[in-house]
Design an enzyme around this catalytic site. Sequence first.
Site, PDB file in Angstrom:
ATOM      1  N   LYS A 169       1.332  -1.481  -0.122  1.00  0.00           N
ATOM      2  CA  LYS A 169       0.085   0.119   0.166  1.00  0.00           C
ATOM      3  C   LYS A 169       1.257   1.042   0.121  1.00  0.00           C
ATOM      4  O   LYS A 169       0.455   2.569  -0.312  1.00  0.00           O
ATOM      5  CB  LYS A 169      -0.991   0.468   1.488  1.00  0.00           C
ATOM      6  CG  LYS A 169      -0.384   0.365   2.140  1.00  0.00           C
ATOM      7  CD  LYS A 169      -0.324  -0.818   3.587  1.00  0.00           C
ATOM      8  CE  LYS A 169      -0.785  -2.012   3.791  1.00  0.00           C
ATOM      9  NZ  LYS A 169       0.330  -2.913   4.832  1.00  0.00           N
TER      10      LYS A 169
ATOM     11  N   VAL B 174      -5.059  -2.847   0.717  1.00  0.00           N
ATOM     12  CA  VAL B 174      -6.096  -1.976   0.928  1.00  0.00           C
ATOM     13  C   VAL B 174      -7.697  -3.588   1.783  1.00  0.00           C
ATOM     14  O   VAL B 174      -8.326  -3.914   0.999  1.00  0.00           O
ATOM     15  CB  VAL B 174      -6.851  -0.979   0.180  1.00  0.00           C
ATOM     16  CG1 VAL B 174      -8.170  -0.153   1.087  1.00  0.00           C
ATOM     17  CG2 VAL B 174      -5.787  -0.402  -1.016  1.00  0.00           C
TER      18      VAL B 174
ATOM     19  N   GLY C 243      -6.041  -6.604   3.598  1.00  0.00           N
ATOM     20  CA  GLY C 243      -6.347  -7.620   3.554  1.00  0.00           C
ATOM     21  C   GLY C 243      -6.934  -7.967   2.327  1.00  0.00           C
ATOM     22  O   GLY C 243      -6.905  -8.564   1.060  1.00  0.00           O
TER      23      GLY C 243
ATOM     24  N   GLY D 139       2.288 -10.540  17.615  1.00  0.00           N
ATOM     25  CA  GLY D 139       2.549 -10.255  15.869  1.00  0.00           C
ATOM     26  C   GLY D 139       1.651  -9.048  14.997  1.00  0.00           C
ATOM     27  O   GLY D 139       1.368  -9.288  13.696  1.00  0.00           O
TER      28      GLY D 139
ATOM     29  N   GLU E 175       4.621  -4.486  13.954  1.00  0.00           N
ATOM     30  CA  GLU E 175       5.406  -4.658  14.840  1.00  0.00           C
ATOM     31  C   GLU E 175       6.498  -3.730  15.581  1.00  0.00           C
ATOM     32  O   GLU E 175       6.170  -3.080  16.598  1.00  0.00           O
ATOM     33  CB  GLU E 175       5.993  -3.391  13.015  1.00  0.00           C
ATOM     34  CG  GLU E 175       5.653  -4.107  12.098  1.00  0.00           C
ATOM     35  CD  GLU E 175       6.145  -5.564  11.122  1.00  0.00           C
ATOM     36  OE1 GLU E 175       6.877  -5.643  11.231  1.00  0.00           O
ATOM     37  OE2 GLU E 175       5.215  -6.283   9.700  1.00  0.00           O
TER      38      GLU E 175
ATOM     39  N   ASP F 197      -0.480   3.701   7.921  1.00  0.00           N
ATOM     40  CA  ASP F 197      -1.213   3.091   7.581  1.00  0.00           C
ATOM     41  C   ASP F 197      -2.117   3.043   6.933  1.00  0.00           C
ATOM     42  O   ASP F 197      -2.485   2.730   5.372  1.00  0.00           O
ATOM     43  CB  ASP F 197      -0.551   1.725   8.496  1.00  0.00           C
ATOM     44  CG  ASP F 197      -1.251   0.230   7.435  1.00  0.00           C
ATOM     45  OD1 ASP F 197      -0.724  -0.363   6.821  1.00  0.00           O
ATOM     46  OD2 ASP F 197      -3.135   0.208   7.655  1.00  0.00           O
TER      47      ASP F 197
ATOM     48  N   LYS G 104      -3.794   3.450   2.490  1.00  0.00           N
ATOM     49  CA  LYS G 104      -4.647   2.821   2.067  1.00  0.00           C
ATOM     50  C   LYS G 104      -6.175   3.847   1.789  1.00  0.00           C
ATOM     51  O   LYS G 104      -7.318   3.126   1.140  1.00  0.00           O
ATOM     52  CB  LYS G 104      -5.594   1.898   3.310  1.00  0.00           C
ATOM     53  CG  LYS G 104      -4.881   0.379   3.369  1.00  0.00           C
ATOM     54  CD  LYS G 104      -4.983   0.122   4.684  1.00  0.00           C
ATOM     55  CE  LYS G 104      -3.819  -0.801   5.015  1.00  0.00           C
ATOM     56  NZ  LYS G 104      -3.688  -1.895   7.125  1.00  0.00           N
TER      57      LYS G 104
ATOM     58  N   GLY H  93      -2.038 -10.533   7.343  1.00  0.00           N
ATOM     59  CA  GLY H  93      -2.358 -11.299   7.427  1.00  0.00           C
ATOM     60  C   GLY H  93      -1.729 -12.483   6.432  1.00  0.00           C
ATOM     61  O   GLY H  93      -1.718 -11.903   5.573  1.00  0.00           O
TER      62      GLY H  93
END
Length: 380
Positions: free
Chosen positions: A88, A115, A117, A170, A173, A184, A188, A286
């Site tokens: 993205k 955008v 996932g 997880g 980050e 992020d 998107k 994911g």
Amino acid sequence: MKIALLGCGVVGGGVLEIAEKRSDMSVKYVLVRRDKPELGDKAVKDINAILNDKEVDTVVEVMGGLSPAFEYVSAAMRAGKNVVTANKHLVAHYYKELVSLASEMNVAFRCTPAVGGGIPWLVNLERVKRLDSVQSFCGIMNGTTNFILDAMHTNGADFSEVLAEAQRLGYAEADPSADIDGLDIQRKAVISANVAFDACLSEKDVPVFGIRSILSCDIAAAESRERICKMLAFGEKSASGAVSCYVEPCFVPAGELEAAVSTNRNVISFVTELTGKESFYGQGAGRYPTAYNAVADCADIISGVKEFYTSLVRDVPVDNNAAEHRYYVRFSGSDDFLASVESEKCGEGIITMPVPVAKMHEWAARAKEADPGVFIAGLI
């Protein structure tokens, strides 16, 4: 279809696994930076091996970042290869260049996994626009921030401990800045607005305020008004053709769809002239959800899809003063602007009168210099 995969991390590994189970596509190359004996003769370190092989018709980029991803993707298009990407940051930053180059070279360019996932968001924006006009969109587009805010509401946990838990699981980050500062989601939102409104917005056009400074008292303030704090992206086209697009925490009424979205899930909605509101819910990130949409893009190309989600790349006026609403603001110290818009007290903060989005974000950016712990949230 012969695929060259650029990157083989979490998502890339998922793409390889899903694609190799299909009869209509196979991965011929995987571009790697370091030796991966398990990939056998698929592994290459030189992009030219991919660019010069006429058998490869589609490049799937999942390496992330801007460089060398931009150079590699551009070179692939110039070599006549279709491109699918989950990146993205790349698409938002180089939107005009990549969409224009794909059109010029008559190759497919798709970025469905960038955008949402595993949510089929962009393909449904594309589909609805065949017969209808998108008026607005709104949604939870980041699983990490939703996980944090949900835990703060349900468990009464502090931001720092929930962030640490998100990193352990997880979801976040080691450097969580892109998530908690809203970057992020901003990327998107840029892509979504450009597809929805046939526009050419860039990141600088989309003001963003994150949740880095949120405290338990802010969660309590939301709950005192029977609302839930969520991190949302908004886009809207006015009758004049101007577009507003922004990202911010919001106090959402407890009965609304967005308020019910738990853990790391996402929900994104658009409103159109004919069909009204349609919503898309699922895993926003994911290994397998994101890889699934990358491979689905490849399958679409096999079936004949050649265009981007919109054929129009237009410079449109951006007006974030066109949108306005009340805000919750927690700020230490006195401020003339804040005093001029204050409507009532709310816990350790205040509720403002309706304020234009651009004006509030400009104020918040300045206020951070005096109080790095300042926090704002829109009331919708």
